[in-house]
Structures are given as structure tokens and as C-alpha cells.
Motif scaffolding. Sequence first.
Motif, mmCIF file in Angstrom:
data_model
loop_
_atom_site.group_PDB
_atom_site.id
_atom_site.type_symbol
_atom_site.label_atom_id
_atom_site.label_comp_id
_atom_site.label_asym_id
_atom_site.label_seq_id
_atom_site.Cartn_x
_atom_site.Cartn_y
_atom_site.Cartn_z
ATOM 1 N N HIS A 51 54.076 39.699 40.964
ATOM 2 C CA HIS A 51 53.380 39.546 42.147
ATOM 3 C C HIS A 51 52.444 39.905 42.610
ATOM 4 O O HIS A 51 51.041 39.756 43.121
ATOM 5 C CB HIS A 51 54.375 38.745 42.573
ATOM 6 C CG HIS A 51 53.658 37.728 44.189
ATOM 7 N ND1 HIS A 51 53.101 36.544 44.356
ATOM 8 C CD2 HIS A 51 53.559 38.236 45.159
ATOM 9 C CE1 HIS A 51 53.014 36.436 44.780
ATOM 10 N NE2 HIS A 51 53.204 36.796 45.897
ATOM 11 N N LYS B 143 48.706 40.232 40.326
ATOM 12 C CA LYS B 143 48.189 39.249 40.410
ATOM 13 C C LYS B 143 47.328 38.471 42.276
ATOM 14 O O LYS B 143 46.320 38.258 41.960
ATOM 15 C CB LYS B 143 48.847 38.210 40.309
ATOM 16 C CG LYS B 143 49.589 37.454 38.933
ATOM 17 C CD LYS B 143 50.609 36.522 38.700
ATOM 18 C CE LYS B 143 50.811 36.536 37.126
ATOM 19 N NZ LYS B 143 51.357 35.133 36.891
ATOM 20 N N GLN B 144 48.283 38.915 42.869
ATOM 21 C CA GLN B 144 46.802 38.779 44.103
ATOM 22 C C GLN B 144 45.642 39.414 43.666
ATOM 23 O O GLN B 144 45.040 39.331 44.909
ATOM 24 C CB GLN B 144 48.133 39.272 45.111
ATOM 25 C CG GLN B 144 49.013 38.447 45.540
ATOM 26 C CD GLN B 144 50.343 38.421 46.747
ATOM 27 O OE1 GLN B 144 50.544 40.313 47.026
ATOM 28 N NE2 GLN B 144 50.300 38.037 47.631
ATOM 29 N N ASN C 280 44.373 40.218 41.326
ATOM 30 C CA ASN C 280 43.268 39.566 40.592
ATOM 31 C C ASN C 280 43.364 40.938 39.220
ATOM 32 O O ASN C 280 42.409 41.196 38.706
ATOM 33 C CB ASN C 280 41.824 38.899 40.928
ATOM 34 C CG ASN C 280 42.591 38.009 41.959
ATOM 35 O OD1 ASN C 280 43.065 37.164 41.513
ATOM 36 N ND2 ASN C 280 41.719 37.977 43.157
ATOM 37 N N ILE D 135 46.014 42.601 33.687
ATOM 38 C CA ILE D 135 47.680 42.156 33.230
ATOM 39 C C ILE D 135 47.778 43.192 31.708
ATOM 40 O O ILE D 135 46.919 41.268 30.754
ATOM 41 C CB ILE D 135 48.402 41.682 33.291
ATOM 42 C CG1 ILE D 135 47.989 40.685 34.823
ATOM 43 C CG2 ILE D 135 50.407 42.192 33.379
ATOM 44 C CD1 ILE D 135 48.478 41.647 35.743
ATOM 45 N N LEU E 104 53.328 34.909 31.517
ATOM 46 C CA LEU E 104 52.140 35.130 31.898
ATOM 47 C C LEU E 104 51.515 34.375 30.725
ATOM 48 O O LEU E 104 50.110 34.622 31.251
ATOM 49 C CB LEU E 104 51.832 37.217 30.989
ATOM 50 C CG LEU E 104 52.601 37.724 31.776
ATOM 51 C CD1 LEU E 104 52.532 39.130 31.123
ATOM 52 C CD2 LEU E 104 52.239 38.287 33.315
#
Length: 345
Positions: A140, A143-144, A146, A149, A174
Motif C-alpha cells: 500500500h 502504491k502511494q 507510484n 512493483i 496486483l
Amino acid sequence: MTNLIRNFCILAHIDHGKSTLADRFLELTGTVEQRKMHAQYLDQMDIEQEKGITIKMQPVRMIWEPSHSEILNSKSKIPNKFQNQNNQNSKQEFILNLIDTPGHADFTYEVSRALAAVEGAILLVDATQGVQAQTLANLHLAKQENLVIIPVINKIDLPFAEIEKVEEELATLLLVSRENIVRVSAKEGTGVRDLLHIIIDKVPFPHFDETNTHSKNGDTLRALVFDSQYDPYQGVVAHIRIFEGSVKPGDKLCFVASGAECEAMEVGVFLPGRSPVSMIASGEIGYVATGIKEPELVRVGDTIAPAASKNVHPLSGYREPNPVVFASIFPENQNEFEDTLASLK
């Protein structure tokens, strides 16, 4: 050349093999001589070695020059989506900056600042345990920021590994196809060399965002402090990622949030020990010895700027320090551990 730099970290739950994977990276890139290599090399503290966990964040700079034959031999093993369509960089010498982050929930803010210092993250999952709570929490955070991954399943060599099941978990989590999930055995080294190629192909190189600059010439220093350590001779040594400008010994610097000012006594990179250089510039990860003797003035998440600059806009994400019960207190001399323990009671 920033196009040859890759900044990334490894996100994993405790005991999913993060430190072992880092060891293989150090070996393959020749960063550490084989005769000096030992397990959990980046875990420098005795308690980290004893417990098999990462407590102190550790960055390392690795230089890797993949041969053309390695590119050709690994192509068939690298998922199609990860393959670079042109090989113009295949014979170049890449700078791989890895930040080995703690996996425990107590270090969430510190991990978030390390994630802010990189462009990509390896999401490492144990094939025998599957996706765990801390894996989701760190994902998480990534992802914040950006980040790109790269999903990786580790410990595929174990006889009770549930590779297909874990692969399905990651694909669902994902929203990627299963062919884009990398399988490795960090212990055996299986698939690790291919993973290095994937990092180069998939993780974007640092680029200067002219729309986000706060100087007319784009040369105003802005660097993120993602960690620090205290040196009895050089004061607080700030671990930094430079987003704009450059820093060299003798530069007058200020910390935007704390207001502290200093002169850079030394700047350098991590090999993985501190190694002085003449300058570190935009896109690079390294350190600056501040000479500041008050550790509370050098805060994780703060922005370093030139002391003469006025109204420098700080990098986002900074939070005021929130004192907690945990404190990493260790004697300078390891033989005095019992005395230190007794004095704290």
C-alpha cells in the motif's frame, strides 16, 4: 548519466528472504569480495544477525555490467512484458541503488521515506507462506509513491513450496498475469541473475521533473533524508536521495523542517560501507556528514537545501517526530553491553 541509475528496494514480510536476496545481489554484482561475504551481509548489527531480521535500514550501491551473452541467455526466461525491446543499454555499466528496508510494522514511516527515495520495489513473497499482513501494508505504501512493483516468489527450492497457489494470490492482488511474476530461490541463487535484468528493464531511471523545480535554472539542491546514523567524529550522517541539484564537501546546507544549518564535511556513497566521493548529484543515493552533534535536528523525511536559499519548497511526506517506546540504544564498545543494560534498569 541518470539513465543508467536504478533505485529500488525490497518489500517483504519478516523471514521471507529479503536479506538473503540482497546477499545474492551483492555477490552477482561483485560489490562484496567472496572471501568477505557472509549471510545477511547488510544486517550490520549483532542483534540483526542473531535474530535473522532487519532493524536498521541499509542502502548499498552496486555496479553491474551485464554481458551481451547474459542478455541473450536470460531473454527466454524473462517474462515478455519485462523484456526491453531494444538492447542499447545491454553493454552499459549500471548503478543499482538498493535500500534494504525493515520488514516490521514499527518502522512504517521510515519505510515510507525509503520508498519515496526510489522508483521501484521488489515485492518478495515466501512460496511456503504466501502473502502476509506486512506485505500488504508495504505494498500500500509503495502504491502511494507510484512505484513500479516487481512481484517475486522466493524459496521455490523448498519441497513444500506452494508456488502455483502463491502465484495466483499475487496475480489477483496486483491485477497482473501470472507470467509477469518472477520465481527465484535466493538461497540457491536460482533466477536472481534474471531478476537483475528485469530490474534494469522495468524500473524507470530517475528523471528531472522540470515542472516540479523551484529554481529558474533547475539547480537548487533538494535532497530527501530517509535515514541517518551518528558518527562520533562527523556528527549525524544523513542518508539522502537527491531529487534536484548536487552536493559536495564544503557546501553550506540547511534542513528545511528543523531549521538546522551545517557545512557538508563529507559526501559519499554506500559500497556498502561509506565511501567518500567528490559529489553526488540528482538521481543518486548517498550520504552527507553534517558535523551536527544533536541527532534530533536531522529528521527522517526532512528536506536538505542550500543554506542561502530562501523559501525552498520541501519534498512532500514529512511528519514531525512522534516519540515512541522503542529506542535503539547500543554501547560503542560491545563488551559494555551488560553494563549498558544494567544502567537502563
